[in-house]
Design a protein around this motif. Structure first.
Motif, short mmCIF file in Angstrom:
data_model
loop_
_atom_site.label_atom_id
_atom_site.label_comp_id
_atom_site.label_asym_id
_atom_site.label_seq_id
_atom_site.Cartn_x
_atom_site.Cartn_y
_atom_site.Cartn_z
N ASN A 220 0.83 -1.21 0.00
CA ASN A 220 0.00 0.00 0.00
C ASN A 220 0.86 1.25 0.00
O ASN A 220 2.09 1.20 0.07
N ARG A 221 0.21 2.38 -0.07
CA ARG A 221 0.91 3.67 -0.15
C ARG A 221 1.66 3.99 1.13
O ARG A 221 2.74 4.59 1.09
N ALA A 222 1.12 3.57 2.27
CA ALA A 222 1.80 3.81 3.54
C ALA A 222 3.15 3.12 3.57
O ALA A 222 4.15 3.69 4.02
N GLN A 223 3.20 1.91 3.07
CA GLN A 223 4.46 1.18 3.01
C GLN A 223 5.44 1.87 2.08
O GLN A 223 6.65 1.90 2.34
N ALA A 224 4.93 2.46 1.00
CA ALA A 224 5.79 3.19 0.07
C ALA A 224 6.40 4.43 0.75
O ALA A 224 7.56 4.76 0.51
N VAL A 225 5.61 5.11 1.58
CA VAL A 225 6.12 6.27 2.30
C VAL A 225 7.26 5.85 3.23
O VAL A 225 8.31 6.49 3.28
N VAL A 226 7.05 4.76 3.98
CA VAL A 226 8.09 4.26 4.88
C VAL A 226 9.36 3.96 4.09
O VAL A 226 10.47 4.36 4.48
N LEU A 227 9.21 3.27 2.97
CA LEU A 227 10.38 2.89 2.18
C LEU A 227 11.10 4.11 1.61
O LEU A 227 12.34 4.15 1.55
N ALA A 228 10.35 5.12 1.18
CA ALA A 228 10.97 6.33 0.64
C ALA A 228 11.88 6.99 1.66
O ALA A 228 12.97 7.48 1.33
N TYR A 229 11.47 6.99 2.93
CA TYR A 229 12.31 7.56 3.98
C TYR A 229 13.49 6.65 4.31
O TYR A 229 14.62 7.10 4.47
N GLU A 230 13.23 5.35 4.41
CA GLU A 230 14.27 4.42 4.82
C GLU A 230 15.39 4.31 3.79
O GLU A 230 16.53 4.02 4.14
N THR A 231 15.08 4.53 2.53
CA THR A 231 16.09 4.45 1.48
C THR A 231 16.77 5.79 1.24
O THR A 231 17.68 5.89 0.42
N GLY A 232 16.32 6.83 1.94
CA GLY A 232 16.94 8.13 1.80
C GLY A 232 16.43 8.97 0.64
O GLY A 232 16.93 10.07 0.40
N LEU A 233 15.41 8.47 -0.09
CA LEU A 233 14.84 9.27 -1.16
C LEU A 233 14.19 10.53 -0.61
O LEU A 233 14.16 11.57 -1.27
N VAL A 234 13.65 10.42 0.60
CA VAL A 234 13.05 11.56 1.28
C VAL A 234 13.63 11.64 2.67
O VAL A 234 13.79 10.63 3.34
N THR A 235 13.97 12.84 3.10
CA THR A 235 14.45 13.06 4.45
C THR A 235 13.65 14.19 5.06
O THR A 235 13.07 15.01 4.34
N PRO A 236 13.58 14.28 6.37
CA PRO A 236 12.86 15.40 6.99
C PRO A 236 13.34 16.75 6.49
O PRO A 236 12.56 17.66 6.27
N ARG A 237 14.64 16.89 6.24
CA ARG A 237 15.18 18.16 5.78
C ARG A 237 14.68 18.49 4.37
O ARG A 237 14.42 19.64 4.04
N SER A 238 14.52 17.43 3.53
CA SER A 238 14.12 17.68 2.15
C SER A 238 12.69 18.19 2.05
O SER A 238 12.30 18.74 1.04
N ARG A 239 11.89 18.02 3.13
CA ARG A 239 10.55 18.52 3.11
C ARG A 239 10.51 20.00 3.43
O ARG A 239 9.51 20.65 3.20
#
Length: 239
Positions: A220-239
Protein backbone atom coordinates in the motif's frame (compact mmCIF):
# COMPACT_ATOMS: atom_id res chain seq x y z
CA UNK A 1 -15.08 -16.86 16.67
CA UNK A 2 -16.11 -17.51 13.08
CA UNK A 3 -19.70 -18.26 12.16
CA UNK A 4 -20.16 -20.24 8.91
CA UNK A 5 -23.03 -17.99 7.84
CA UNK A 6 -20.62 -15.08 7.78
CA UNK A 7 -18.24 -16.70 5.30
CA UNK A 8 -17.60 -14.68 2.18
CA UNK A 9 -17.73 -16.31 -1.26
CA UNK A 10 -14.22 -16.93 -2.57
CA UNK A 11 -14.85 -15.21 -5.91
CA UNK A 12 -12.22 -12.49 -5.65
CA UNK A 13 -14.75 -9.67 -5.33
CA UNK A 14 -14.52 -6.94 -2.71
CA UNK A 15 -17.13 -4.56 -1.43
CA UNK A 16 -15.05 -1.83 0.21
CA UNK A 17 -15.54 1.56 -1.41
CA UNK A 18 -18.71 0.74 -3.34
CA UNK A 19 -21.01 -1.15 -0.99
CA UNK A 20 -20.97 -2.81 2.42
CA UNK A 21 -17.53 -2.77 4.05
CA UNK A 22 -16.80 -6.16 5.61
CA UNK A 23 -14.70 -5.98 8.76
CA UNK A 24 -12.90 -8.36 11.12
CA UNK A 25 -12.22 -7.33 14.72
CA UNK A 26 -9.17 -8.74 16.53
CA UNK A 27 -8.48 -8.08 20.21
CA UNK A 28 -7.52 -10.42 23.04
CA UNK A 29 -9.61 -8.44 25.53
CA UNK A 30 -13.21 -9.61 25.28
CA UNK A 31 -14.81 -6.38 26.47
CA UNK A 32 -12.86 -4.21 24.02
CA UNK A 33 -13.61 -6.58 21.16
CA UNK A 34 -17.30 -6.70 22.03
CA UNK A 35 -17.47 -2.90 22.17
CA UNK A 36 -15.86 -2.53 18.76
CA UNK A 37 -18.15 -5.15 17.25
CA UNK A 38 -21.24 -3.45 18.67
CA UNK A 39 -20.09 -0.05 17.36
CA UNK A 40 -19.43 -1.40 13.86
CA UNK A 41 -22.67 -3.36 13.67
CA UNK A 42 -24.62 -0.20 14.48
CA UNK A 43 -22.93 1.73 11.67
CA UNK A 44 -24.55 1.91 8.22
CA UNK A 45 -22.60 0.33 5.40
CA UNK A 46 -20.45 -1.83 7.67
CA UNK A 47 -20.76 -5.54 8.43
CA UNK A 48 -18.69 -7.46 10.96
CA UNK A 49 -17.87 -10.80 9.33
CA UNK A 50 -15.40 -12.21 11.83
CA UNK A 51 -13.90 -11.88 15.30
CA UNK A 52 -10.69 -13.18 16.80
CA UNK A 53 -9.08 -13.14 20.24
CA UNK A 54 -5.52 -14.05 19.23
CA UNK A 55 -3.07 -13.61 16.39
CA UNK A 56 -3.34 -17.22 15.27
CA UNK A 57 -7.12 -17.01 15.25
CA UNK A 58 -6.95 -13.69 13.38
CA UNK A 59 -5.04 -15.34 10.53
CA UNK A 60 -7.52 -18.23 10.27
CA UNK A 61 -10.56 -15.96 10.40
CA UNK A 62 -9.13 -13.53 7.85
CA UNK A 63 -8.40 -16.28 5.35
CA UNK A 64 -11.91 -17.71 5.82
CA UNK A 65 -13.88 -14.45 5.62
CA UNK A 66 -11.63 -12.34 3.37
CA UNK A 67 -12.72 -8.99 4.85
CA UNK A 68 -12.13 -5.55 3.38
CA UNK A 69 -10.74 -4.14 6.65
CA UNK A 70 -9.25 -5.67 9.80
CA UNK A 71 -9.05 -3.86 13.14
CA UNK A 72 -5.98 -5.55 14.63
CA UNK A 73 -4.86 -5.38 18.25
CA UNK A 74 -1.11 -4.82 18.02
CA UNK A 75 -0.05 -6.38 21.32
CA UNK A 76 -1.28 -9.90 22.00
CA UNK A 77 0.37 -12.90 23.68
CA UNK A 78 1.77 -15.50 21.31
CA UNK A 79 1.44 -14.30 17.73
CA UNK A 80 1.20 -10.51 18.03
CA UNK A 81 -0.61 -8.14 15.69
CA UNK A 82 2.50 -7.41 13.62
CA UNK A 83 3.23 -11.06 12.88
CA UNK A 84 -0.46 -11.76 12.25
CA UNK A 85 -0.67 -8.83 9.83
CA UNK A 86 2.41 -10.05 7.95
CA UNK A 87 0.96 -13.55 7.58
CA UNK A 88 -2.48 -12.34 6.54
CA UNK A 89 -1.15 -10.00 3.88
CA UNK A 90 1.30 -12.60 2.59
CA UNK A 91 -1.42 -15.23 2.19
CA UNK A 92 -4.25 -12.97 0.97
CA UNK A 93 -3.33 -13.11 -2.72
CA UNK A 94 -4.33 -10.30 -5.06
CA UNK A 95 -7.00 -8.81 -2.77
CA UNK A 96 -5.36 -8.20 0.62
CA UNK A 97 -7.43 -6.57 3.36
CA UNK A 98 -6.61 -3.14 4.75
CA UNK A 99 -5.27 -3.51 8.30
CA UNK A 100 -5.70 -0.82 10.94
CA UNK A 101 -3.68 -1.62 14.05
CA UNK A 102 -5.06 -0.69 17.45
CA UNK A 103 -2.60 0.52 20.05
CA UNK A 104 -2.49 2.12 23.48
CA UNK A 105 0.42 4.41 22.56
CA UNK A 106 0.40 6.48 19.37
CA UNK A 107 4.19 6.42 18.82
CA UNK A 108 5.99 3.20 19.59
CA UNK A 109 8.14 0.64 17.81
CA UNK A 110 5.21 -1.75 17.44
CA UNK A 111 3.33 0.78 15.31
CA UNK A 112 6.37 1.43 13.15
CA UNK A 113 6.92 -2.27 12.48
CA UNK A 114 3.22 -2.71 11.69
CA UNK A 115 3.46 -0.03 8.98
CA UNK A 116 6.61 -1.66 7.61
CA UNK A 117 4.86 -5.01 7.09
CA UNK A 118 1.89 -3.40 5.32
CA UNK A 119 -0.64 -2.05 7.82
CA UNK A 120 -2.61 0.85 6.37
CA UNK A 121 -2.52 2.91 9.55
CA UNK A 122 -3.10 2.90 13.28
CA UNK A 123 -5.60 4.15 15.84
CA UNK A 124 -5.49 4.58 19.58
CA UNK A 125 -7.84 2.31 21.49
CA UNK A 126 -9.55 5.37 22.98
CA UNK A 127 -10.25 6.86 19.54
CA UNK A 128 -13.76 8.42 19.42
CA UNK A 129 -16.34 6.22 17.64
CA UNK A 130 -16.92 8.67 14.78
CA UNK A 131 -13.21 8.81 13.99
CA UNK A 132 -12.89 5.02 14.08
CA UNK A 133 -15.79 4.62 11.65
CA UNK A 134 -14.29 7.30 9.40
CA UNK A 135 -10.95 5.45 9.45
CA UNK A 136 -12.61 2.23 8.34
CA UNK A 137 -14.19 4.03 5.39
CA UNK A 138 -10.96 5.83 4.49
CA UNK A 139 -8.77 2.73 4.29
CA UNK A 140 -11.50 0.68 2.60
CA UNK A 141 -11.46 3.27 -0.18
CA UNK A 142 -7.69 2.84 -0.54
CA UNK A 143 -6.66 6.16 0.98
CA UNK A 144 -3.95 6.82 3.58
CA UNK A 145 -5.14 7.09 7.14
CA UNK A 146 -2.51 9.52 8.36
CA UNK A 147 -0.31 12.34 7.12
CA UNK A 148 3.23 11.58 5.91
CA UNK A 149 4.49 13.70 8.81
CA UNK A 150 3.35 10.95 11.18
CA UNK A 151 5.42 8.38 9.29
CA UNK A 152 8.40 10.74 9.37
CA UNK A 153 8.18 11.06 13.15
CA UNK A 154 8.03 7.28 13.52
CA UNK A 155 11.04 6.81 11.24
CA UNK A 156 13.03 9.43 13.11
CA UNK A 157 12.32 7.58 16.35
CA UNK A 158 12.80 3.98 15.23
CA UNK A 159 14.16 3.89 11.68
CA UNK A 160 17.84 3.82 12.66
CA UNK A 161 17.29 0.80 14.89
CA UNK A 162 15.41 -1.05 12.16
CA UNK A 163 17.98 -0.24 9.47
CA UNK A 164 20.66 -1.98 11.54
CA UNK A 165 18.60 -5.18 11.63
CA UNK A 166 17.02 -5.30 8.16
CA UNK A 167 18.97 -5.42 4.85
CA UNK A 168 18.39 -2.23 2.80
CA UNK A 169 15.95 -2.41 -0.08
CA UNK A 170 17.62 -2.04 -3.48
CA UNK A 171 16.10 0.56 -5.81
CA UNK A 172 18.32 -0.30 -8.77
CA UNK A 173 15.41 -1.97 -10.55
CA UNK A 174 13.47 1.28 -10.72
CA UNK A 175 13.66 3.65 -13.64
CA UNK A 176 14.59 7.28 -13.01
CA UNK A 177 10.95 8.31 -13.38
CA UNK A 178 9.79 5.57 -10.99
CA UNK A 179 12.28 6.78 -8.38
CA UNK A 180 10.89 10.30 -8.82
CA UNK A 181 7.37 9.01 -8.27
CA UNK A 182 8.38 7.10 -5.13
CA UNK A 183 10.09 10.20 -3.78
CA UNK A 184 6.97 12.30 -4.36
CA UNK A 185 4.79 9.67 -2.70
CA UNK A 186 7.13 9.84 0.28
CA UNK A 187 6.63 13.60 0.38
CA UNK A 188 2.90 13.00 0.68
CA UNK A 189 1.76 13.96 -2.82
CA UNK A 190 -1.39 12.45 -4.30
CA UNK A 191 -1.44 10.99 -7.81
CA UNK A 192 -2.91 14.24 -9.11
CA UNK A 193 -0.16 16.26 -7.38
CA UNK A 194 2.52 13.93 -8.76
CA UNK A 195 1.09 14.36 -12.26
CA UNK A 196 1.23 18.14 -11.92
CA UNK A 197 4.77 18.05 -10.51
CA UNK A 198 6.11 15.85 -13.32
CA UNK A 199 3.89 17.31 -16.06
CA UNK A 200 2.31 13.96 -16.91
CA UNK A 201 -1.26 12.67 -16.81
CA UNK A 202 -2.70 11.35 -13.58
CA UNK A 203 -3.19 7.96 -15.25
CA UNK A 204 0.51 7.86 -16.13
CA UNK A 205 1.44 8.78 -12.56
CA UNK A 206 -0.73 5.95 -11.28
CA UNK A 207 0.87 3.53 -13.75
CA UNK A 208 4.37 4.48 -12.57
CA UNK A 209 3.34 4.06 -8.93
CA UNK A 210 1.80 0.65 -9.63
CA UNK A 211 5.05 -0.46 -11.25
CA UNK A 212 7.01 0.77 -8.25
CA UNK A 213 4.73 -1.14 -5.89
CA UNK A 214 5.05 -4.31 -7.98
CA UNK A 215 8.83 -4.14 -8.35
CA UNK A 216 9.40 -3.50 -4.65
CA UNK A 217 6.69 -5.84 -3.39
CA UNK A 218 4.79 -3.07 -1.62
CA UNK A 219 1.23 -3.55 -0.44
CA UNK A 220 0.00 0.00 0.00
CA UNK A 221 0.91 3.67 -0.15
CA UNK A 222 1.80 3.81 3.54
CA UNK A 223 4.46 1.18 3.01
CA UNK A 224 5.79 3.19 0.07
CA UNK A 225 6.12 6.27 2.30
CA UNK A 226 8.09 4.26 4.88
CA UNK A 227 10.38 2.89 2.18
CA UNK A 228 10.97 6.33 0.64
CA UNK A 229 12.31 7.56 3.98
CA UNK A 230 14.27 4.42 4.82
CA UNK A 231 16.09 4.45 1.48
CA UNK A 232 16.94 8.13 1.80
CA UNK A 233 14.84 9.27 -1.16
CA UNK A 234 13.05 11.56 1.28
CA UNK A 235 14.45 13.06 4.45
CA UNK A 236 12.86 15.40 6.99
CA UNK A 237 15.18 18.16 5.78
CA UNK A 238 14.12 17.68 2.15
CA UNK A 239 10.55 18.52 3.11
Amino acid sequence: MLTPALRKPQDGTRKGGHGVIEVNVVDDQVLIRAGLVALLRAAPGVEVVGEAGSGEEAVAVALATRPDVILMDIRMPGLDGIAATRRILAEAGDTPPKVIVLTTYDFDEYVYHALRVGASGFLLKDTPPDRLLSAVNVVAAGDMLFAPSVTRRLIEAYGSTVSEQVPPVELDGLTAREREVLQLVGRGLSNADIAAELVITEATAKTHLNRVMTKLGLINRAQAVVLAYETGLVTPRSR
